[in-house]
Motif scaffolding. Sequence first.
Motif, PDB file in Angstrom:
ATOM      1  N   MET A  89       0.820  -1.061   0.165  1.00 49.33           N
ATOM      2  CA  MET A  89       0.067   0.036   0.013  1.00 49.33           C
ATOM      3  C   MET A  89       0.938   1.178   0.080  1.00 49.33           C
ATOM      4  O   MET A  89       1.964   1.323   0.708  1.00 49.33           O
ATOM      5  CB  MET A  89      -0.760  -0.005   1.186  1.00 49.33           C
ATOM      6  CG  MET A  89      -1.657   1.134   1.333  1.00 49.33           C
ATOM      7  SD  MET A  89      -2.610   1.484   2.871  1.00 49.33           S
ATOM      8  CE  MET A  89      -3.521   0.191   3.037  1.00 49.33           C
ATOM      9  N   GLY A  90       0.422   2.201  -0.625  1.00 48.47           N
ATOM     10  CA  GLY A  90       1.187   3.493  -0.951  1.00 48.47           C
ATOM     11  C   GLY A  90       0.756   4.185   0.400  1.00 48.47           C
ATOM     12  O   GLY A  90       0.087   3.843   1.449  1.00 48.47           O
ATOM     13  N   LYS A  91       1.767   5.278   0.479  1.00 46.09           N
ATOM     14  CA  LYS A  91       1.416   6.387   1.834  1.00 46.09           C
ATOM     15  C   LYS A  91       1.980   7.710   1.631  1.00 46.09           C
ATOM     16  O   LYS A  91       2.459   7.979   0.515  1.00 46.09           O
ATOM     17  CB  LYS A  91       2.137   5.765   3.010  1.00 46.09           C
ATOM     18  CG  LYS A  91       3.827   6.045   2.826  1.00 46.09           C
ATOM     19  CD  LYS A  91       4.417   5.336   4.086  1.00 46.09           C
ATOM     20  CE  LYS A  91       6.300   5.265   3.918  1.00 46.09           C
ATOM     21  NZ  LYS A  91       6.991   5.024   4.813  1.00 46.09           N
ATOM     22  N   PHE A  92       1.289   8.716   2.136  1.00 45.81           N
ATOM     23  CA  PHE A  92       1.762   9.927   2.006  1.00 45.81           C
ATOM     24  C   PHE A  92       2.774  10.237   3.250  1.00 45.81           C
ATOM     25  O   PHE A  92       2.587   9.744   4.458  1.00 45.81           O
ATOM     26  CB  PHE A  92       0.607  10.905   2.397  1.00 45.81           C
ATOM     27  CG  PHE A  92      -0.480  11.408   1.212  1.00 45.81           C
ATOM     28  CD1 PHE A  92      -0.150  11.999   0.071  1.00 45.81           C
ATOM     29  CD2 PHE A  92      -1.600  10.210   1.126  1.00 45.81           C
ATOM     30  CE1 PHE A  92      -1.095  12.231  -0.826  1.00 45.81           C
ATOM     31  CE2 PHE A  92      -2.426  10.387   0.181  1.00 45.81           C
ATOM     32  CZ  PHE A  92      -2.314  11.169  -0.972  1.00 45.81           C
ATOM     33  N   GLU A  93       3.800  11.051   2.755  1.00 47.26           N
ATOM     34  CA  GLU A  93       4.817  11.433   3.826  1.00 47.26           C
ATOM     35  C   GLU A  93       4.786  13.038   3.945  1.00 47.26           C
ATOM     36  O   GLU A  93       4.889  13.622   2.887  1.00 47.26           O
ATOM     37  CB  GLU A  93       6.099  11.040   3.292  1.00 47.26           C
ATOM     38  CG  GLU A  93       6.460   9.463   3.477  1.00 47.26           C
ATOM     39  CD  GLU A  93       7.715   9.369   2.950  1.00 47.26           C
ATOM     40  OE1 GLU A  93       8.198   8.080   3.377  1.00 47.26           O
ATOM     41  OE2 GLU A  93       8.540   9.913   2.420  1.00 47.26           O
ATOM     42  N   VAL A  94       4.772  13.545   4.924  1.00 49.14           N
ATOM     43  CA  VAL A  94       4.614  14.868   5.388  1.00 49.14           C
ATOM     44  C   VAL A  94       5.870  15.185   5.997  1.00 49.14           C
ATOM     45  O   VAL A  94       6.251  14.675   6.667  1.00 49.14           O
ATOM     46  CB  VAL A  94       3.423  15.171   6.105  1.00 49.14           C
ATOM     47  CG1 VAL A  94       3.278  17.034   6.711  1.00 49.14           C
ATOM     48  CG2 VAL A  94       1.968  15.017   5.666  1.00 49.14           C
ATOM     49  N   TYR A  95       6.486  16.365   5.214  1.00 50.57           N
ATOM     50  CA  TYR A  95       7.881  16.599   5.849  1.00 50.57           C
ATOM     51  C   TYR A  95       8.032  18.367   5.901  1.00 50.57           C
ATOM     52  O   TYR A  95       7.138  18.956   5.096  1.00 50.57           O
ATOM     53  CB  TYR A  95       9.054  15.971   5.207  1.00 50.57           C
ATOM     54  CG  TYR A  95       9.147  16.234   3.839  1.00 50.57           C
ATOM     55  CD1 TYR A  95       9.959  17.256   3.296  1.00 50.57           C
ATOM     56  CD2 TYR A  95       8.171  15.602   2.728  1.00 50.57           C
ATOM     57  CE1 TYR A  95       9.875  17.399   1.948  1.00 50.57           C
ATOM     58  CE2 TYR A  95       8.354  15.923   1.521  1.00 50.57           C
ATOM     59  CZ  TYR A  95       9.097  16.740   1.034  1.00 50.57           C
ATOM     60  OH  TYR A  95       9.338  17.133  -0.239  1.00 50.57           O
ATOM     61  N   ILE A  96       8.993  18.779   6.281  1.00 46.46           N
ATOM     62  CA  ILE A  96       9.410  20.301   6.483  1.00 46.46           C
ATOM     63  C   ILE A  96      10.567  20.343   5.541  1.00 46.46           C
ATOM     64  O   ILE A  96      11.746  19.631   5.753  1.00 46.46           O
ATOM     65  CB  ILE A  96       9.733  20.746   7.661  1.00 46.46           C
ATOM     66  CG1 ILE A  96       8.295  20.814   8.774  1.00 46.46           C
ATOM     67  CG2 ILE A  96      10.073  22.289   7.591  1.00 46.46           C
ATOM     68  CD1 ILE A  96       8.423  21.081  10.067  1.00 46.46           C
ATOM     69  N   ASP A  97      10.669  21.278   4.539  1.00 48.07           N
ATOM     70  CA  ASP A  97      11.595  21.314   3.448  1.00 48.07           C
ATOM     71  C   ASP A  97      12.802  22.187   4.121  1.00 48.07           C
ATOM     72  O   ASP A  97      12.491  22.913   5.193  1.00 48.07           O
ATOM     73  CB  ASP A  97      11.343  21.726   2.085  1.00 48.07           C
ATOM     74  CG  ASP A  97      10.885  23.084   2.028  1.00 48.07           C
ATOM     75  OD1 ASP A  97      10.818  23.914   2.934  1.00 48.07           O
ATOM     76  OD2 ASP A  97      10.042  23.391   0.969  1.00 48.07           O
ATOM     77  N   LYS A  98      13.795  22.317   3.491  1.00 47.75           N
ATOM     78  CA  LYS A  98      15.082  23.394   3.940  1.00 47.75           C
ATOM     79  C   LYS A  98      14.598  25.067   3.864  1.00 47.75           C
ATOM     80  O   LYS A  98      15.318  25.618   4.687  1.00 47.75           O
ATOM     81  CB  LYS A  98      15.968  23.350   2.761  1.00 47.75           C
ATOM     82  CG  LYS A  98      16.856  21.995   2.891  1.00 47.75           C
ATOM     83  CD  LYS A  98      17.813  21.785   1.934  1.00 47.75           C
ATOM     84  CE  LYS A  98      18.411  20.443   1.734  1.00 47.75           C
ATOM     85  NZ  LYS A  98      19.409  20.011   0.565  1.00 47.75           N
ATOM     86  N   GLY A  99      13.254  25.247   3.309  1.00 50.80           N
ATOM     87  CA  GLY A  99      12.769  26.467   3.417  1.00 50.80           C
ATOM     88  C   GLY A  99      12.071  26.658   4.721  1.00 50.80           C
ATOM     89  O   GLY A  99      11.061  27.523   4.738  1.00 50.80           O
ATOM     90  N   ASP A 100      11.559  25.762   5.451  1.00 46.68           N
ATOM     91  CA  ASP A 100      10.783  25.721   6.624  1.00 46.68           C
ATOM     92  C   ASP A 100       9.239  25.679   6.086  1.00 46.68           C
ATOM     93  O   ASP A 100       8.424  26.084   6.565  1.00 46.68           O
ATOM     94  CB  ASP A 100      10.903  26.663   7.497  1.00 46.68           C
ATOM     95  CG  ASP A 100      12.051  26.433   8.389  1.00 46.68           C
ATOM     96  OD1 ASP A 100      12.397  25.230   8.802  1.00 46.68           O
ATOM     97  OD2 ASP A 100      12.653  27.411   8.718  1.00 46.68           O
TER      98      ASP A 100
END
Length: 109
Positions: free
Chosen positions: A1-12
Motif C-alpha cells: 500500500m502506498g502512503k503520504f509522507e509529510v515533511y518540512i523542507d529546507k525553506g521551512d
Amino acid sequence: MGKFEVYIDKGDKYRFRLKASNGQPILASQGYASKASCMNGIESVKKNAGDDAKFLRLTAKDGSPYFDLIAENKQVIGTSQMYSSKESMENGIASVKKNAPSAPIEELS
C-alpha cells in the motif's frame, strides 16, 4: 500500500509526497506555510485522484512526460516526477489513482 509522507523542507515549508507501495515517489506537493494547509492538500489529492480529467498530461522542455493533479479550482495540488515515456507516465497516473484514496499519512518531521 502506498502512503503520504509529510515533511518540512529546507525553506521551512510543509510538503507532502505520495509514495507507491514499492517506495517510489509518484506525486509531490508545493510548499505550504502551515501543516494544516499541507493536510488539506493531501485531502484534495485523495478527493480528486479518482477523476482522470484532473490529471494534466504534460511535457517538459527536454521532452520528458509528466503530470499535474489539479483540484476543482484548477490549482495544481501535486506534480509527478519526469518519466522516460508516456506509457511510464500513464502507469504513474494509475498508481496515484490506486494509492491516494486510502493511503495513510506518515509525518516525518
